[in-house]
Each structure stands twice: as structure tokens, then as C-alpha cells.
Design a protein around this motif. Structure first.
Motif, PDB file in Angstrom:
ATOM      1  N   GLU A 148       0.755  -1.206  -0.001  1.00  0.00           N
ATOM      2  CA  GLU A 148       0.049  -0.120  -0.105  1.00  0.00           C
ATOM      3  C   GLU A 148       0.912   1.267   0.014  1.00  0.00           C
ATOM      4  OE1 GLU A 148      -3.233   0.209   2.619  1.00  0.00           O
ATOM      5  OE2 GLU A 148      -3.651  -2.029   2.547  1.00  0.00           O
ATOM      6  N   LEU A 149       0.274   2.360  -0.363  1.00  0.00           N
ATOM      7  CA  LEU A 149       0.733   3.624   0.114  1.00  0.00           C
ATOM      8  C   LEU A 149       0.122   4.174   1.131  1.00  0.00           C
ATOM      9  CD1 LEU A 149       0.999   5.227  -3.409  1.00  0.00           C
ATOM     10  CD2 LEU A 149       2.956   4.590  -2.159  1.00  0.00           C
ATOM     11  N   GLY A 150       0.933   5.090   1.783  1.00  0.00           N
ATOM     12  CA  GLY A 150       0.404   5.617   2.930  1.00  0.00           C
ATOM     13  C   GLY A 150       0.237   7.172   2.893  1.00  0.00           C
ATOM     14  N   TYR A 151      -1.005   7.789   2.717  1.00  0.00           N
ATOM     15  CA  TYR A 151      -1.122   9.234   2.519  1.00  0.00           C
ATOM     16  C   TYR A 151      -1.283   9.675   3.821  1.00  0.00           C
ATOM     17  CZ  TYR A 151      -2.673   7.285  -2.058  1.00  0.00           C
ATOM     18  OH  TYR A 151      -2.784   6.618  -3.203  1.00  0.00           O
ATOM     19  N   PHE A 152      -0.388  10.813   4.252  1.00  0.00           N
ATOM     20  CA  PHE A 152      -0.313  11.377   5.469  1.00  0.00           C
ATOM     21  C   PHE A 152      -1.023  12.982   5.122  1.00  0.00           C
ATOM     22  CE2 PHE A 152       1.648   9.085   8.554  1.00  0.00           C
ATOM     23  CZ  PHE A 152       2.441   8.044   7.796  1.00  0.00           C
ATOM     24  N   VAL A 153      -2.062  13.215   6.384  1.00  0.00           N
ATOM     25  CA  VAL A 153      -2.722  14.240   6.510  1.00  0.00           C
ATOM     26  C   VAL A 153      -1.764  15.549   6.800  1.00  0.00           C
ATOM     27  CG1 VAL A 153      -4.579  15.458   7.474  1.00  0.00           C
ATOM     28  CG2 VAL A 153      -4.784  13.193   6.742  1.00  0.00           C
ATOM     29  N   GLY A 154      -1.794  16.614   6.206  1.00  0.00           N
ATOM     30  CA  GLY A 154      -0.875  17.633   6.768  1.00  0.00           C
ATOM     31  C   GLY A 154      -1.991  18.647   7.529  1.00  0.00           C
ATOM     32  N   ARG A 155      -2.502  19.697   7.181  1.00  0.00           N
ATOM     33  CA  ARG A 155      -3.432  20.508   7.740  1.00  0.00           C
ATOM     34  C   ARG A 155      -4.774  19.867   7.978  1.00  0.00           C
ATOM     35  NH1 ARG A 155      -5.916  25.180   5.929  1.00  0.00           N
ATOM     36  NH2 ARG A 155      -4.926  24.518   3.842  1.00  0.00           N
ATOM     37  N   GLY A 156      -5.272  19.782   9.193  1.00  0.00           N
ATOM     38  CA  GLY A 156      -6.411  18.894   9.623  1.00  0.00           C
ATOM     39  C   GLY A 156      -7.723  20.001   9.310  1.00  0.00           C
ATOM     40  N   ASN A 157      -8.803  19.423   9.676  1.00  0.00           N
ATOM     41  CA  ASN A 157     -10.040  20.265   9.715  1.00  0.00           C
ATOM     42  C   ASN A 157     -10.805  19.913  10.671  1.00  0.00           C
ATOM     43  OD1 ASN A 157     -10.471  17.450   8.564  1.00  0.00           O
ATOM     44  ND2 ASN A 157     -12.775  18.176   8.377  1.00  0.00           N
ATOM     45  N   GLU A 158     -11.938  20.981  11.141  1.00  0.00           N
ATOM     46  CA  GLU A 158     -12.427  21.090  12.080  1.00  0.00           C
ATOM     47  C   GLU A 158     -13.870  20.107  12.085  1.00  0.00           C
ATOM     48  OE1 GLU A 158     -11.844  22.732  14.859  1.00  0.00           O
ATOM     49  OE2 GLU A 158     -10.011  23.411  14.218  1.00  0.00           O
ATOM     50  N   VAL A 217       3.526  11.009   1.380  1.00  0.00           N
ATOM     51  CA  VAL A 217       3.341   9.661   1.063  1.00  0.00           C
ATOM     52  C   VAL A 217       4.676   8.788   1.571  1.00  0.00           C
ATOM     53  CG1 VAL A 217       3.210   8.214  -0.879  1.00  0.00           C
ATOM     54  CG2 VAL A 217       2.186  10.333  -1.186  1.00  0.00           C
ATOM     55  N   THR A 218       4.215   7.632   2.074  1.00  0.00           N
ATOM     56  CA  THR A 218       5.341   6.606   2.436  1.00  0.00           C
ATOM     57  C   THR A 218       4.563   5.250   2.018  1.00  0.00           C
ATOM     58  OG1 THR A 218       4.118   5.676   4.445  1.00  0.00           O
ATOM     59  CG2 THR A 218       5.493   7.552   4.917  1.00  0.00           C
ATOM     60  N   LEU A 219       5.453   4.307   1.955  1.00  0.00           N
ATOM     61  CA  LEU A 219       5.124   2.840   1.701  1.00  0.00           C
ATOM     62  C   LEU A 219       4.197   2.396   2.846  1.00  0.00           C
ATOM     63  CD1 LEU A 219       8.575   2.099  -0.026  1.00  0.00           C
ATOM     64  CD2 LEU A 219       6.088   2.081  -1.209  1.00  0.00           C
ATOM     65  N   LEU A 220       3.644   1.479   2.597  1.00  0.00           N
ATOM     66  CA  LEU A 220       2.809   0.905   4.002  1.00  0.00           C
ATOM     67  C   LEU A 220       2.512  -0.415   3.762  1.00  0.00           C
ATOM     68  CD1 LEU A 220       0.907   0.838   6.487  1.00  0.00           C
ATOM     69  CD2 LEU A 220      -0.844   1.949   4.897  1.00  0.00           C
ATOM     70  N   ASN A 221       3.025  -1.411   4.635  1.00  0.00           N
ATOM     71  CA  ASN A 221       2.611  -2.910   4.669  1.00  0.00           C
ATOM     72  C   ASN A 221       1.717  -3.202   5.411  1.00  0.00           C
ATOM     73  OD1 ASN A 221       2.654  -5.703   4.571  1.00  0.00           O
ATOM     74  ND2 ASN A 221       4.626  -6.028   4.406  1.00  0.00           N
ATOM     75  N   ASP A 222       0.300  -3.403   5.225  1.00  0.00           N
ATOM     76  CA  ASP A 222      -0.680  -3.678   6.017  1.00  0.00           C
ATOM     77  C   ASP A 222      -0.919  -5.403   6.220  1.00  0.00           C
ATOM     78  OD1 ASP A 222      -3.281  -3.586   7.081  1.00  0.00           O
ATOM     79  OD2 ASP A 222      -4.281  -3.718   5.145  1.00  0.00           O
ATOM     80  N   TRP A 223      -0.009  -5.750   7.083  1.00  0.00           N
ATOM     81  CA  TRP A 223       0.061  -7.211   7.267  1.00  0.00           C
ATOM     82  C   TRP A 223      -1.417  -7.695   7.628  1.00  0.00           C
ATOM     83  CZ3 TRP A 223       4.918  -9.042   6.487  1.00  0.00           C
ATOM     84  CH2 TRP A 223       6.078  -8.205   6.546  1.00  0.00           C
ATOM     85  N   SER A 224      -1.592  -8.976   7.023  1.00  0.00           N
ATOM     86  CA  SER A 224      -3.053  -9.518   7.256  1.00  0.00           C
ATOM     87  C   SER A 224      -2.985 -11.104   7.509  1.00  0.00           C
ATOM     88  CB  SER A 224      -3.683  -9.306   5.772  1.00  0.00           C
ATOM     89  OG  SER A 224      -3.793  -7.887   5.541  1.00  0.00           O
TER      90      SER A 224
END
Lengths: 422, 422
Positions: B198-208, B225-232
Motif C-alpha cells: 500500500e501507499l500511506g497518505y499523510f494528512v497535513g493540515r487538519g479540518n475542524e 506519502v510513505t510505503l505501507l505494509n498492511d500485514w494481514s
């Protein structure tokens, strides 16, 4: 039960007089923890103990060193018992601390409460077997309960960021829904907004990643209990939930009551876990002697509604249901905690485990409108003539919980209130 | 594309020589952020910028004031662009800062990395349409994709507490499973342990809370973005997931790569979102001009395995698959973010949105063993003679990602590695 000590003695009285009134949620036998500040003050939130209609500034007593609730929750069992004894001793009639501690009180009516701790992860379970059966019937009349239900404490991850404390107001959520006769979905405000009556179990001491918590040890990792309203948009849920479960139908708001009622306070109200004749016994990792004899909590649960029209007319909230957590739940809090960690998953101090909707066996004990209105097919009538199938704008939902039995002091959970805005 | 500026110029070189080598993941056009400290030092983690095989101490440059990555991620778009220009300028050949900044470098080989930020909530999506189709076929040959798939970016909440950085090792999870021919479930180690690319998308500025983010504004809330291993654990998943989704089959471990590659760095690799002929167009709230033209990232993704036997024999990791995120995903990161907030749900700086398994259209682009082995029915053969259907103890999985095209500098995501223990 050996869990009981002098802090549970029903004859014990406090020098905070209101705590001794019959019907008080917060007698000296309770001593729940919360985070508060004076209304209007821009101070940091402090840890307080509810006593009668007052709040005791716990750091002011010198019994704790930091205002970090999660650190307090991470104390080991012996330290927790010591803290409870010290608070109880200081608040008891005749205490030498009365003069000093009486200056540490804030009336609850003058306080603003926060979510009681930092909730890292929130997991919602599905322990209400009558709820699971009723809801299952709406979708699968021939097989209401999934084959795994009596073996696996079913749960899923929820959203931490949108958990707020009692008093929360939130806008009716928008989302994708699809009518069964529509060719395609559309976006708009939810038309089937609902509440869910739950208990929130809070984790005390955490566990390391890779280190499961046994059923025998699980109670040492449970800190206490709040009320929890798991607001749900049924129309969004129906369209989105296959195959990975509820998501936007839940994460717009969840509301907890402000007071963490500890497992120590609930000790006199523990009851046995009994399974109906013919049901499978839990697998060994979920089956412990203490858990079988005393894993459940005998907590009364009440749901009330206060519509905008009722509020404007000065009417009191109207009861929708009254039930009991002990007869509604199929799994104990300790079983949830042990199951959650059996794969090595780490729980952290302050994590929240929702019980799932705690509907009792009778129709008038249902913990959601989905059940009370049979999926929206028949409306319920309120005393002022209003009708409801699902929630309307301006509706406030109030959940209350308490423990009562002869020979024990009443232990209240207080209430959680939340209001739907347009 | 107007997103590009002088920091993307492929002719730009750094005075950190290794950054100028062809094939480097971290040339001066990349500048990803991570948290590091010297191996063996018990210091707090600092924010660093990867440049070639070195890490620049960002706080040491004076460009940021705090070591709090979440605060950096919450900067607005203009401030982020300014920071990128300043870092680029300081690291460029001929920079006046070279003498001072060269003292702020730590070799990556001497650094220990942390999870790049504090992840409050983690949501995993299901944007890999070829993955969803292949997996769906195993369960529902006649209807692999649910009717909602092409309308709703399907997602569910994951567990934050068990996310670790590349290098994670974890014990094979135990859990309840039930063989189809067994009368009842049993508890034991998972026999069908898998990875997910997977790709990991990271949130920058949040929302209320209560304030949705429009599709036009969504990119301003995405940090990187990072790489993400979602072990299952597939056997645990099969028994537990009805009706509320995956839980213990996923939350024992998730692994991310250490470097947050920013959306600014990825700007030259944006591509159009195209939908196959005949597919419905997204509902208006998920459909924006920029999103349509440039919402996807053209990122190459590679999966490698290094078994214990291979490692002992000194063999290199062996590639299992190679694919591209842009052809694997049905929804853009911006669409996930907008969908997540359409009901008012609040995202916070540092929150992680998983893409879901990014399997390409071809069989050899599959991002999980579940797909490569058709549900465990046929094993795959490795060059050293070993066979795999699912992961065995000692297996290390390595995910790599990078962007390359003529006329642009290579942008690498680095790698994420994790190892299964007995």
C-alpha cells in the motif's frame, strides 16, 4: 466478594453533605475521575473527583503529581487501591483533611468537563446479543446471528478524533445513500440518524505490542466505565458497509459521559456471566474463573429524548427505554480486552472499548431507534404528540446509568447528552 | 504543469555528492522528512531531511523551531513551499550555507528512524480495484465487486497503536480460525499470514469537526506519502470479519517507511484519473477539475521477499511483483480525504490514510500473496527452490517505491521492511 473493602461500606458518609443524599450519583463510595475547569476560565483541564454535586481538585490534595489522566489510569492495581482509600479517607466525615480539602471543591454546575482522557485508539464491539439479533433479523430473517457471534467477541476500529464529551452538538451528517429503487446513489443529509446506547470501557494499564493479556490478568488492565452514545447514520451505513464495515456512518460524532467510574467503585455490582442453555462455552483463552463468576456489571441503563419542541415547552426529557447491561451483553469487558490482545495488539492507557448497543431481551429495552421502530417501519409516539422513526434536528438524546441494590451504596455513571443540529 | 518550480529542475545538483548519483532515492528534488537519532544514542528523535545517503538536521538549520513533525505537517501550503525552497537553496551546489549545514549531516547508515509523525487515527481504504476484484472473485465468483465500489471510496478504521517503522519484527499472530469442515473454531497461530502493498497518505493540515474539505481544497490538506505494509492474517480475517469488517486480522502490526515524501516532491509525477469506458462518473463532491487531470501519482511499486534461508545463504531479496500506483488505484488521495470528511469527520495533522492494496491489472502485479497464490491454492516458487503460499517464519518482506520519467529527477520513497518471527 473479596473485592470489597471499607471504601464500599454503605454506612460511610462524606462531609460533602450532598453526597449523602439518597439518589446522588456520586456518593463517597463512587469517587469517579474526570477532567474539568471553571466555566469561562481558559485554564488547562485538571483531574477532579466527583463527590455529590461538587468536584474535588485531586492534584490540590497532593495525592497525584500530574494533571495527566492517562498517567493516573496507568497505575497498577495496588496503587489504584491506595489512591481510592486515600481519597475516600479524606472525604469521609470526621476526616482531618476536611478543612484543607473543602477549599479544593468546585460546584459541578460551575465546571466545564473535557473528554476524561486522551483516547489513542477507540474500538467498538458488538456484545449486545439482543441488538445483534434484532438488527440481523432486519437484514437476514433466516439467520439473524452470524455463525461467529457466539465464538468471537465481534469488534471493529472506530474513530478517536470525533469523540467528544457530554454536551456535544453536531450537524446532521451528509453522505452517500442509495434508495433500493434508485438507479444510483446520491449525496445529502442522512434521513435515518440514530443513537446507540453503549458503555465505554476504558483501558488502564496498557500492554506491549506482541504481549497478549490473559483473561486472568485482564481486570488489572481495565480502568473504568462511562456511558457512550455511538451515533449512527443508518442510511449511510447500509450503502457503505460492505465489505469492510461501518465508516462514515459512525465517525462524525461519538459522545462519552465525563466521569470515569472505576472498576473498584463497581465491585459491589459484579455479576456472573451466564450463557443460555445450549450455547457454546467460550474458548479457553476467553474463559476464566473470576470472569465466569463476576465478569459482568449490573448497571441500569436508561435512554431519554428531549425534542426541541419539548424543550421549548419546558417539558422534561421522556424515557424511551430502560434496561440492564448485565442482561444485554454476551461478553464481559475482560473478554473484550483479552480478545483484543490475543494476536499481540497493544492497548494503551486511555484507549476506549465500546460495548456495542446494549439492548435488553424485551422490545422496550432496545438501545436504538433502528430496533424500536423496526428499521423505521413504525414510528414511536411521544407524550406531547410528536412521532419519531429516526432523529430530527434539535433532538437531544440523554443516556443515564446507575447501579442499585439493597445493602450497597448507589453508584451513578451520570449522564451523556448530545444534540443533533440541522 | 504549473505546480512545478525551480526546486524540481532536473539540472539542480547538491553539494552532498551522493545525492547526485543516478538511482539515488533522495536527490535534491526530493527532500523528504523523517524523524531520526544516532543509533545507540538515547536522544529524542529530531526532524531530518534525507539528502543522498545523509540526513540533514532541520532544526539545526534554523528553518524550523520545534522537533514536532505534526506541527510541521500542519503548515499551510505557502509556508510549506517556502520551507522547501529554503531547504533546496541551502543544499544546492554553491549555497552559502554549505559550510554550516555540512556539520548538520548524519549518515543514514548511522541513524535510527522513528515512525515519521504521531499518527492519531489511521484509516485504511480499498482503492485497488484489481485487488478488490481478485479478492472478491475468491468469495463471490459471480459478483466480485460490490455494487457500491465504483461510487464509494470504501474504507474502514485501522489501529494506530501497532504501526511501526521499517525494520519492524513481529511474532506471527495467534487468533481464532475455523476450517470450513470443522465443527467449531480453534485458537492458534495464523497459517495464512500475508502482506499488503500500500501507499500511506499523510494528512497535513487538519479540518475542524463538522467542516468538510471540498475536493478543490483537498490537496492543501495532504502532506505526503510513505510505503505501507498492511500485514494481514487471512484465516483470522475470514472467520471474524462478518459483519463489521477486519479487526484482529490486521491490528497486530502495520509497517511504514520512514520518509514522508511530500506532494511538492511528487508534483512532476502527477497523472490523470481515468475511468474505464462505461464506469459511472464520481458524484460531484468527489469530482474536481484538478483531481481529474492530476489527482493520481505515477509511482512504481515493487515487492521483494528475503526468506531466512536466502538471508543465511547471502542471497539478495527476490522480486515478487512490480507495478504502478497510478494504474492500480480507482480513487485519488484527494478523493479519499474529501470523502472522509464529507460527513463532518475531522482529520488531524499526522493522520494516516492507507491506499489499500495496490495490485495492477496483470497477475504479476498483484500486491498480496492471497492474489499471487489464488487464495493459497497454488504456491509460488522462489529461485532458491523454496515455495510459498503464505508467509513463513523468518520471511522478510520489502516494499520499494519510486518515480521516474524522462525530463524529471528520480524521486524515491525508500523502502519498508518487516520480518515475521515465530
Amino acid at each position: 466478594m473479596s473485592l470489597l473493602n471499607e471504601t464500599h461500606d454503605p454506612a460511610l458518609k462524606s462531609w460533602v453533605e450532598q453526597a449523602n443524599q439518597p439518589g446522588s450519583d456520586f456518593p463517597i463510595q463512587n469517587l469517579p475521575f474526570g477532567r474539568y475547569r471553571r466555566i469561562g476560565a481558559n485554564d488547562d483541564f485538571k483531574i477532579g473527583v466527583a463527590i455529590g454535586d461538587q468536584i474535588l481538585d485531586l492534584q490540590g490534595t497532593g495525592l497525584i503529581e500530574s494533571p495527566d489522566m492517562n498517567a493516573l489510569m496507568a497505575l497498577d492495581t495496588a496503587a489504584r487501591l491506595r489512591l481510592r482509600r486515600d481519597i475516600s479517607g479524606g472525604l469521609a466525615q470526621g476526616s482531618a483533611q476536611q478543612q484543607v480539602w473543602s477549599k479544593l471543591l468546585t460546584p459541578q454546575s460551575a465546571a466545564e468537563m473535557a473528554v476524561p482522557c486522551r483516547i489513542g485508539d477507540y474500538t467498538d464491539f458488538y456484545t449486545g446479543i439482543h441488538h445483534a439479533t434484532s438488527v440481523g433479523k432486519l437484514f437476514r430473517p433466516d439467520q439473524p446471528l452470524m455463525p461467529n457471534y457466539k465464538w468471537v467477541p465481534i469488534g471493529y476500529h472506530g474513530r478517536s478524533s470525533s469523540i467528544r464529551v457530554s454536551g456535544q452538538t453536531f450537524r446532521r451528517p451528509r453522505g452517500q445513500t442509495k434508495a433500493s429503487d434508485a438507479a444510483q446513489p446520491s449525496i445529502g443529509p442522512s434521513r435515518r440518524l440514530d443513537y446507540e446506547l453503549e458503555l465505554g470501557y476504558f483501558v488502564g494499564r496498557g500492554n506491549e505490542l506482541g504481549q497478549p493479556v490473559s483473561i486472568e490478568d485482564a481486570e488489572n488492565h481495565l480502568f473504568g466505565v462511562t456511558l457512550l452514545n455511538d451515533w449512527s447514520a443508518r442510511d449511510i451505513q447500509a450503502w457503505e458497509y460492505q465489505p469492510l464495515g461501518p465508516f462514515l456512518s459512525k465517525n462524525f460524532a461519538s459522545t462519552v459521559s465525563p466521569w470515569l467510574v472505576t472498576t473498584e467503585a463497581l465491585a459491589p455490582f459484579r455479576t456472573a456471566l451466564t450463557r443460555p442453555e445450549g450455547d457454546p462455552q467460550p474458548l479457553p483463552y476467553l474463559d476464566g474463573d473470576f470472569n465466569r463468576k463476576a465478569g459482568m456489571f449490573d448497571i441500569m441503563l436508561e435512554v431519554l429524548i428531549l425534542t426541541e419542541r419539548m424543550a421549548k415547552a419546558g417539558l422534561p426529557p421522556e424515557r424511551l427505554t430502560l434496561g440492564n447491561a448485565g442482561t444485554a451483553a454476551y461478553w464481559t469487558a475482560a473478554q473484550l480486552l483479552t480478545h483484543h490482545t490475543v494476536n499481540g495488539c497493544n492497548l494503551q492507557s486511555g484507549d476506549l472499548l465500546g460495548s456495542g448497543t446494549l439492548s435488553g431481551p424485551a422490545a422496550n429495552e432496545a438501545g436504538s431507534l433502528l430496533e424500536l421502530t423496526e428499521g423505521g417501519k413504525k414510528s414511536i409516539s411521544l407524550a406531547n404528540g410528536e412521532e419519531r422513526t429516526f432523529l430530527e434536528d434539535g433532538d437531544a438524546m440523554i443516556l443515564r446509568g446507575w447501579c442499585e441494590r439493597p445493602g450497597a451504596a448507589r453508584i451513578g455513571l451520570g449522564e451523556v447528552r448530545g444534540t443533533v443540529l440541522a
